[in-house]
Write a protein that holds these residues in place. Structure first.
Motif, short mmCIF file in Angstrom:
data_model
loop_
_atom_site.label_atom_id
_atom_site.label_comp_id
_atom_site.label_asym_id
_atom_site.label_seq_id
_atom_site.Cartn_x
_atom_site.Cartn_y
_atom_site.Cartn_z
N GLU A 1 -1.87 -7.48 0.16
CA GLU A 1 -2.46 -6.50 -0.59
C GLU A 1 -3.94 -6.37 -0.22
O GLU A 1 -4.74 -7.74 0.53
CB GLU A 1 -2.58 -7.57 -1.55
CG GLU A 1 -1.50 -7.76 -2.91
CD GLU A 1 -1.53 -8.23 -3.78
OE1 GLU A 1 -1.60 -7.44 -5.01
OE2 GLU A 1 -1.71 -9.28 -3.70
N GLY B 1 -5.68 5.81 5.49
CA GLY B 1 -4.75 5.93 5.63
C GLY B 1 -3.34 5.33 6.69
O GLY B 1 -2.31 5.52 6.75
N ASP C 1 -5.81 1.05 4.04
CA ASP C 1 -5.65 0.85 2.70
C ASP C 1 -4.49 1.14 2.11
O ASP C 1 -4.57 1.13 1.16
CB ASP C 1 -7.03 1.84 2.32
CG ASP C 1 -6.95 2.84 2.80
OD1 ASP C 1 -5.52 3.64 3.62
OD2 ASP C 1 -7.37 4.03 1.91
N ARG C 2 -3.04 1.75 2.83
CA ARG C 2 -2.44 1.52 2.53
C ARG C 2 -0.77 0.70 2.80
O ARG C 2 0.58 0.93 2.54
CB ARG C 2 -1.74 2.88 3.40
CG ARG C 2 -2.33 4.62 2.32
CD ARG C 2 -1.64 5.70 3.10
NE ARG C 2 -2.79 6.45 2.94
CZ ARG C 2 -2.06 7.73 2.65
NH1 ARG C 2 -1.66 8.63 3.69
NH2 ARG C 2 -2.72 9.04 2.80
N ASP C 3 -1.57 -0.72 3.37
CA ASP C 3 -0.76 -1.61 3.45
C ASP C 3 0.16 -1.97 2.35
O ASP C 3 -0.72 -2.00 0.77
CB ASP C 3 -1.99 -2.77 3.65
CG ASP C 3 -0.76 -3.83 4.37
OD1 ASP C 3 0.58 -4.10 4.30
OD2 ASP C 3 -1.76 -4.64 5.29
N ARG C 4 1.35 -2.02 1.86
CA ARG C 4 2.41 -2.92 0.91
C ARG C 4 2.80 -4.24 1.24
O ARG C 4 3.80 -4.64 0.57
CB ARG C 4 3.74 -1.68 1.27
CG ARG C 4 2.50 -0.62 0.66
CD ARG C 4 3.73 0.91 -0.01
NE ARG C 4 4.08 1.48 1.51
CZ ARG C 4 5.16 2.07 1.88
NH1 ARG C 4 5.99 2.67 0.60
NH2 ARG C 4 4.98 2.94 3.12
N GLY D 1 2.17 3.23 6.78
CA GLY D 1 0.94 4.79 6.43
C GLY D 1 1.14 5.84 6.10
O GLY D 1 1.37 6.55 4.90
N ASP D 2 1.64 6.66 6.74
CA ASP D 2 2.06 7.83 7.40
C ASP D 2 3.42 7.58 8.40
O ASP D 2 3.04 7.23 9.46
CB ASP D 2 1.05 8.67 8.03
CG ASP D 2 1.12 10.19 8.47
OD1 ASP D 2 2.11 10.45 7.85
OD2 ASP D 2 -0.18 10.68 8.54
N GLY E 1 -1.03 1.83 7.03
CA GLY E 1 -0.40 0.33 6.53
C GLY E 1 -0.05 -0.52 6.97
O GLY E 1 -1.54 -1.12 7.40
N HIS E 2 0.38 -1.69 7.08
CA HIS E 2 0.45 -2.98 7.39
C HIS E 2 0.94 -3.18 9.44
O HIS E 2 0.08 -4.51 9.97
CB HIS E 2 1.85 -3.74 6.98
CG HIS E 2 1.79 -4.78 7.13
ND1 HIS E 2 0.97 -5.02 6.75
CD2 HIS E 2 3.16 -5.89 8.28
CE1 HIS E 2 0.97 -7.37 6.79
NE2 HIS E 2 2.13 -7.32 7.46
#
Length: 266
Positions: A215, A236, A209-212, A152-153, A238-239
């Protein structure tokens, strides 16, 4: 099957994601091992484990191997942490054996997330398989953008991460194993609805909540489908929250397993 073992206490099995291995838990093992006997596996065909040519590397085949691993090591009341594809494998393991006590699933592959379906459909075919084999044979390096997409970052990516994944992905036989996994992907994911309904153990779901990749919107559907599940969303991230925000992830894991553990009787 290669694996790392650290610590003493209740058994804790760590199951990595699709392109990973025990390397993925480098920021977690030491902390988790203060309270647990940690086993971080490299599933056959991935990580540092070998695999015979033509071996089945599907989710269900890997789950059966892990059940055998628990049986051969006489591990009972085992807690499992699974990430992404490994989270789906962990779910299958829990549905197959009474040896599993509880689960933490970090952004597990599930039937309600449709991200990446077109890519998977391409790479599981003959042309995609050839592209996969050629790419892994001649590239030799897991490119930074592929790692960045999982965070995410990107400022949280630690030194050595890209190099570490490269050493796993470009080992001999990896393209064959990955192609086999992808060829079984649709059948495996379709079967997960029934598998999830059979899981009786307590489950914690963890999502960034930034998992790409998987979903975040699918988390609630999965939580509702499980018999007893709670959800923690990390803002903030990611996966790969276990790598990106390991302190937060480790605390969630330890607190959850402590809360759901059975009291010791004398």
């Amino acid at each position: 099957m290669h694996y790392l073992h650290a610590g003493t206490g209740p058994p804790l099995l760590l199951i990595h994601g699709l392109f990973g291995g025990s390397f993925c838990w480098r920021f977690n093992i030491e902390t988790l091992a203060f309270r647990n006997s940690v086993f971080a596996v490299d599933l056959p065909g991935l990580g540092l484990s070998d695999v015979p040519r033509g071996a089945n590397c599907s989710m269900h085949a890997q789950a059966r191997r892990l059940v055998q691993f628990l049986e051969r090591n006489d591990l009972r009341e085992v807690n499992i942490v699974g990430s992404s594809w490994g989270g789906a494998v962990a779910t299958i393991v829990a549905s197959m054996t009474e040896r599993v006590a509880a689960l933490v699933l970090a952004a597990p592959v599930n039937p309600w997330s449709r991200q990446g379906e077109e890519r998977i459909r391409f790479f599981r075919g003959l042309t995609g398989g050839l592209v996969l084999r050629c790419g892994l044979r001649f590239s030799g390096r897991f490119h930074a953008p592929a790692v960045s997409a999982m965070y995410g970052d990107v400022s949280r990516i630690q030194s050595g991460t890209t190099e570490g994944y490269s050493q796993l992905v470009y080992r001999p036989g990896r393209a064959r194993a990955l192609h086999n996994i992808l060829r079984n992907w649709e059948t495996d994911v379709r079967s997960l609805t029934g598998v999830i309904a059979r899981v009786k153990q307590p489950v914690m779901l963890i999502w960034g909540d930034r998992d790409r990749a998987v979903e975040p919107a699918s988390a609630q559907r999965l939580q509702e489908a499980l018999r007893q599940a709670e959800l923690a969303v990390i803002p903030g991230a990611g996966h790969l929250p276990s790598e990106e925000v390991p302190e937060v992830f480790n605390r969630l894991v330890l607190d959850f397993f402590q809360r759901v553990s059975k009291p010791v009787t004398h």
